[in-house]
Design an enzyme around this catalytic site. Structure first.
Site, PDB file in Angstrom:
ATOM      1  N   ARG A   1       0.841  -1.204   0.000  1.00 27.86           N
ATOM      2  CA  ARG A   1       0.000   0.000   0.000  1.00 27.86           C
ATOM      3  C   ARG A   1       0.867   1.241   0.000  1.00 27.86           C
ATOM      4  O   ARG A   1       2.079   1.165   0.082  1.00 27.86           O
ATOM      5  CB  ARG A   1      -0.881  -0.007   1.239  1.00 27.86           C
ATOM      6  CG  ARG A   1      -0.094  -0.286   2.559  1.00 27.86           C
ATOM      7  CD  ARG A   1      -0.729   0.260   3.776  1.00 27.86           C
ATOM      8  NE  ARG A   1      -0.693   1.706   3.772  1.00 27.86           N
ATOM      9  CZ  ARG A   1       0.381   2.430   4.089  1.00 27.86           C
ATOM     10  NH1 ARG A   1       1.521   1.850   4.413  1.00 27.86           N
ATOM     11  NH2 ARG A   1       0.338   3.745   4.082  1.00 27.86           N
ATOM     12  N   GLY A   2       0.209   2.387  -0.104  1.00 31.26           N
ATOM     13  CA  GLY A   2       0.944   3.657  -0.082  1.00 31.26           C
ATOM     14  C   GLY A   2       1.275   4.079  -1.493  1.00 31.26           C
ATOM     15  O   GLY A   2       1.884   3.312  -2.250  1.00 31.26           O
ATOM     16  N   ALA A   3       0.895   5.286  -1.850  1.00 30.14           N
ATOM     17  CA  ALA A   3       0.964   5.713  -3.252  1.00 30.14           C
ATOM     18  C   ALA A   3       2.286   5.418  -3.965  1.00 30.14           C
ATOM     19  O   ALA A   3       2.294   4.704  -4.973  1.00 30.14           O
ATOM     20  CB  ALA A   3       0.609   7.209  -3.329  1.00 30.14           C
TER      21      ALA A   3
ATOM     22  N   ASP B   1      -2.212  10.868  -2.150  1.00 33.71           N
ATOM     23  CA  ASP B   1      -2.446   9.803  -3.131  1.00 33.71           C
ATOM     24  C   ASP B   1      -2.701  10.365  -4.517  1.00 33.71           C
ATOM     25  O   ASP B   1      -2.505   9.675  -5.506  1.00 33.71           O
ATOM     26  CB  ASP B   1      -3.608   8.920  -2.667  1.00 33.71           C
ATOM     27  CG  ASP B   1      -3.200   8.114  -1.448  1.00 33.71           C
ATOM     28  OD1 ASP B   1      -3.192   8.676  -0.350  1.00 33.71           O
ATOM     29  OD2 ASP B   1      -2.847   6.933  -1.621  1.00 33.71           O
TER      30      ASP B   1
ATOM     31  N   GLN C   1      -3.314   2.269   9.913  1.00 32.71           N
ATOM     32  CA  GLN C   1      -1.967   2.417   9.351  1.00 32.71           C
ATOM     33  C   GLN C   1      -1.054   3.199  10.312  1.00 32.71           C
ATOM     34  O   GLN C   1       0.152   3.013  10.331  1.00 32.71           O
ATOM     35  CB  GLN C   1      -2.021   3.154   7.994  1.00 32.71           C
ATOM     36  CG  GLN C   1      -2.592   2.350   6.846  1.00 32.71           C
ATOM     37  CD  GLN C   1      -4.083   2.551   6.660  1.00 32.71           C
ATOM     38  OE1 GLN C   1      -4.819   2.796   7.626  1.00 32.71           O
ATOM     39  NE2 GLN C   1      -4.562   2.459   5.420  1.00 32.71           N
TER      40      GLN C   1
ATOM     41  N   ASN D   1      -5.961  12.336   0.180  1.00 34.76           N
ATOM     42  CA  ASN D   1      -5.121  11.588   1.103  1.00 34.76           C
ATOM     43  C   ASN D   1      -6.007  10.774   2.033  1.00 34.76           C
ATOM     44  O   ASN D   1      -7.241  10.877   2.002  1.00 34.76           O
ATOM     45  CB  ASN D   1      -4.205  12.527   1.897  1.00 34.76           C
ATOM     46  CG  ASN D   1      -3.077  11.771   2.599  1.00 34.76           C
ATOM     47  OD1 ASN D   1      -2.371  10.994   1.980  1.00 34.76           O
ATOM     48  ND2 ASN D   1      -2.956  11.964   3.894  1.00 34.76           N
ATOM     49  N   LYS D   2      -5.366   9.952   2.875  1.00 36.38           N
ATOM     50  CA  LYS D   2      -6.132   9.083   3.764  1.00 36.38           C
ATOM     51  C   LYS D   2      -7.256   9.825   4.475  1.00 36.38           C
ATOM     52  O   LYS D   2      -7.057  10.943   4.954  1.00 36.38           O
ATOM     53  CB  LYS D   2      -5.182   8.479   4.806  1.00 36.38           C
ATOM     54  CG  LYS D   2      -5.805   7.495   5.759  1.00 36.38           C
ATOM     55  CD  LYS D   2      -6.559   6.371   5.076  1.00 36.38           C
ATOM     56  CE  LYS D   2      -5.750   5.682   4.022  1.00 36.38           C
ATOM     57  NZ  LYS D   2      -6.517   4.829   3.130  1.00 36.38           N
TER      58      LYS D   2
ATOM     59  N   ARG E   1      -6.801  -0.190  -7.497  1.00 39.97           N
ATOM     60  CA  ARG E   1      -7.270   0.833  -6.553  1.00 39.97           C
ATOM     61  C   ARG E   1      -7.309   2.146  -7.339  1.00 39.97           C
ATOM     62  O   ARG E   1      -6.376   2.449  -8.087  1.00 39.97           O
ATOM     63  CB  ARG E   1      -6.341   0.981  -5.336  1.00 39.97           C
ATOM     64  CG  ARG E   1      -6.372  -0.210  -4.381  1.00 39.97           C
ATOM     65  CD  ARG E   1      -5.544   0.046  -3.130  1.00 39.97           C
ATOM     66  NE  ARG E   1      -6.208   0.973  -2.205  1.00 39.97           N
ATOM     67  CZ  ARG E   1      -5.611   1.532  -1.158  1.00 39.97           C
ATOM     68  NH1 ARG E   1      -4.312   1.311  -0.953  1.00 39.97           N
ATOM     69  NH2 ARG E   1      -6.256   2.328  -0.340  1.00 39.97           N
TER      70      ARG E   1
HETATM   71  C1  LIG Z   1       2.797   8.683   0.925  1.00 41.76           C
HETATM   72  S1  LIG Z   1       1.738   7.551   0.226  1.00 41.76           S
HETATM   73  C2  LIG Z   1       0.956   7.018   1.601  1.00 41.76           C
HETATM   74  C3  LIG Z   1      -0.483   7.352   1.492  1.00 41.76           C
HETATM   75  O1  LIG Z   1      -1.174   6.157   1.107  1.00 41.76           O
HETATM   76  C4  LIG Z   1      -2.048   5.837   2.147  1.00 41.76           C
HETATM   77  O2  LIG Z   1      -3.195   5.221   1.699  1.00 41.76           O
HETATM   78  P1  LIG Z   1      -3.313   3.621   1.815  1.00 41.76           P
HETATM   79  O3  LIG Z   1      -2.755   3.217   3.147  1.00 41.76           O
HETATM   80  O4  LIG Z   1      -4.803   3.386   1.669  1.00 41.76           O
HETATM   81  O5  LIG Z   1      -2.515   3.071   0.654  1.00 41.76           O
HETATM   82  C5  LIG Z   1      -2.371   7.175   2.759  1.00 41.76           C
HETATM   83  O6  LIG Z   1      -3.243   7.929   1.975  1.00 41.76           O
HETATM   84  C6  LIG Z   1      -1.011   7.788   2.810  1.00 41.76           C
HETATM   85  O7  LIG Z   1      -0.949   9.162   2.961  1.00 41.76           O
END
Ligand SMILES: CSC[C@H]1O[C@H](OP(=O)(O)O)[C@H](O)[C@@H]1O
Length: 382
Positions: A64-66, A253, A212, A263-264, A98
């Site tokens: 996960r994570g952009a 994201d 997270q 973002n989250k 996603r």
């Molecule tokens: C710096 S990218 C991390 C970004 O991605 C996370 O989303 P997810 O855990 O659903 O992939 C979140 O938005 C973070 O800021």
């Protein structure tokens, strides 16, 4: 019982298992992921031998994570190519896994463009596969380099905004090594100022529903020896009102052409709190997260996730997280409907600054965003 995090902190915070790595065992190339649904309790690797397995890992947030999704997309195209799968079909499955993080589609397009260039030029499958893999590796290198530059730019910005150090920084979700080929985005800035002795406290939002923050950011902070404190998301307001937050640092994201930031979920309320309490709200993201094709925040597709992620708690020992309802511990009556957007969108006027590897821009000055977009490394497929 050994506190492994303390051991790592004492050793100067060596990089843990990589979030993602390419491997070539005798039985064929694989993509190996650190399964983030199992952290912090277990450091378990997930071996992907095909694209459907990788798509499932993306969908369950095992990876996960952009920025890391961008790498997963690029390596996924390479995996399909070198294993002789249908590359075009694989690219479509990966890009659609996603919808919000623009980096995923960007990584897929980067590797696919490299593959098509060789295949379209008469190169054989092996040569085209090698080109896709080389592009994925180049993206990996660029991401690590971007992370180091963002850390530097972000640390300079904090010193300008808050002279004297002793920062009390609040962060949301996870934006460290677990989302990057390097040290991450916002958390890379935090690590930088921590190493310079300028971090007084890192406030870590737990970040419901998938936690997270408590599971991943606290894990990274502990291994780095940072002074950090976990809080429930709804406790952030009381920290601001007590004057305990000097700046908010978050990832992104997707950043639209007008400077809107997806973002989250929970980031937007933090931006409102920061504005009300005159605290800088800083977004840290590589230029691959800037999407000039998305004009504004209303145009960003926000991923809606299954309601059971809200109505149930899934222990981290469950591989792949809460794949379906009924796997977790009920947190609400059976049949409860839940609203579960994975992200929210912060309008540009609430963003103090956006830090990328190219430097710092303030969305309130549209031309700066325009400049950032023009430098964004978007790839279009001819
Ligand atoms: C710096 S990218 C991390 C970004 O991605 C996370 O989303 P997810 O855990 O659903 O992939 C979140 O938005 C973070 O800021």
């Amino acid at each position: 019982m050994v506190d492994q995090n303390a051991v790592y902190a004492a050793a100067g915070d060596p990089t843990p298992l990589p979030s993602l790595r390419w491997d070539e065992p005798p039985e064929g190339p694989v993509l190996v992921l650190l399964d983030q649904t199992r952290l912090p309790g277990e450091e378990t690797e997930l071996v992907c031998t095909d694209v459907p397995a990788l798509v499932e890992a993306v969908r369950t947030l095992a990876v996960r994570g952009a920025p890391l999704l961008g790498l997963a997309g690029a390596y996924g195209v390479a995996l399909a190519a070198v294993r002789g799968y249908d590359v075009e079909e694989a690219a479509g499955l990966l890009a659609g896994a996603r919808p919000t993080a623009v980096n995923l589609g960007y990584g897929v397009r980067r590797a696919l463009a490299a593959y098509r260039k060789v295949a379209g030029g008469g190169g054989g499958p092996e040569e085209a596969g090698a080109a896709a893999l080389a592009e994925a590796r180049e993206l990996h290198r660029q991401d690590a380099e971007a992370s180091a530059r963002m850390a530097e730019h972000g640390a300079v910005l904090l010193r300008e905004l808050l002279p004297g150090g002793g920062y009390r920084l609040l962060t949301h979700c996870n934006t460290g090594r677990l989302v990057s080929g390097g040290e991450g985005t916002a958390l890379a800035v935090v690590r930088k100022v921590h190493r310079a002795g300028e971090l007084r406290r890192l406030w870590v939002d737990e970040t419901r529903p998938l936690l997270q923050g408590s599971r991943l950011t606290a894990w990274e902070a502990a291994r780095s020896g940072m002074a950090y404190t976990l809080l429930s998301d709804n406790a952030a307001g009381s920290l601001f009102s007590a004057g305990e937050v000097d700046a908010v640092l978050v990832g992104a994201d997707r950043i639209a052409a007008d400077g809107s930031v997806a973002n989250k979920v929970g980031s937007y309320p933090l931006a409102v709190l920061a504005r009300y309490h005159h605290v800088p709200f800083i977004v840290v993201a590589p230029s691959t997260t800037v999407d000039p094709e998305t004009p504004d925040g209303a145009s960003i597709e926000v991923e809606q996730r299954p309601g059971h992620e809200v109505t149930e708690f899934v222990p981290t020992q469950v591989p792949g997280g809460a794949r379906e309802a009924g796997m977790g511990i009920p947190l609400a009556p059976l049949g409860t409907q839940a609203y579960n957007p994975a992200f929210d969108v912060t309008p540009p006027e609430l963003v103090t600054a956006i830090v990328t590897e190219h430097g710092v821009v303030s969305p309130v000055t549209g031309d700066a965003i325009g400049d950032l977009c023009s430098r964004s490394r978007q790839v279009t497929i001819s």
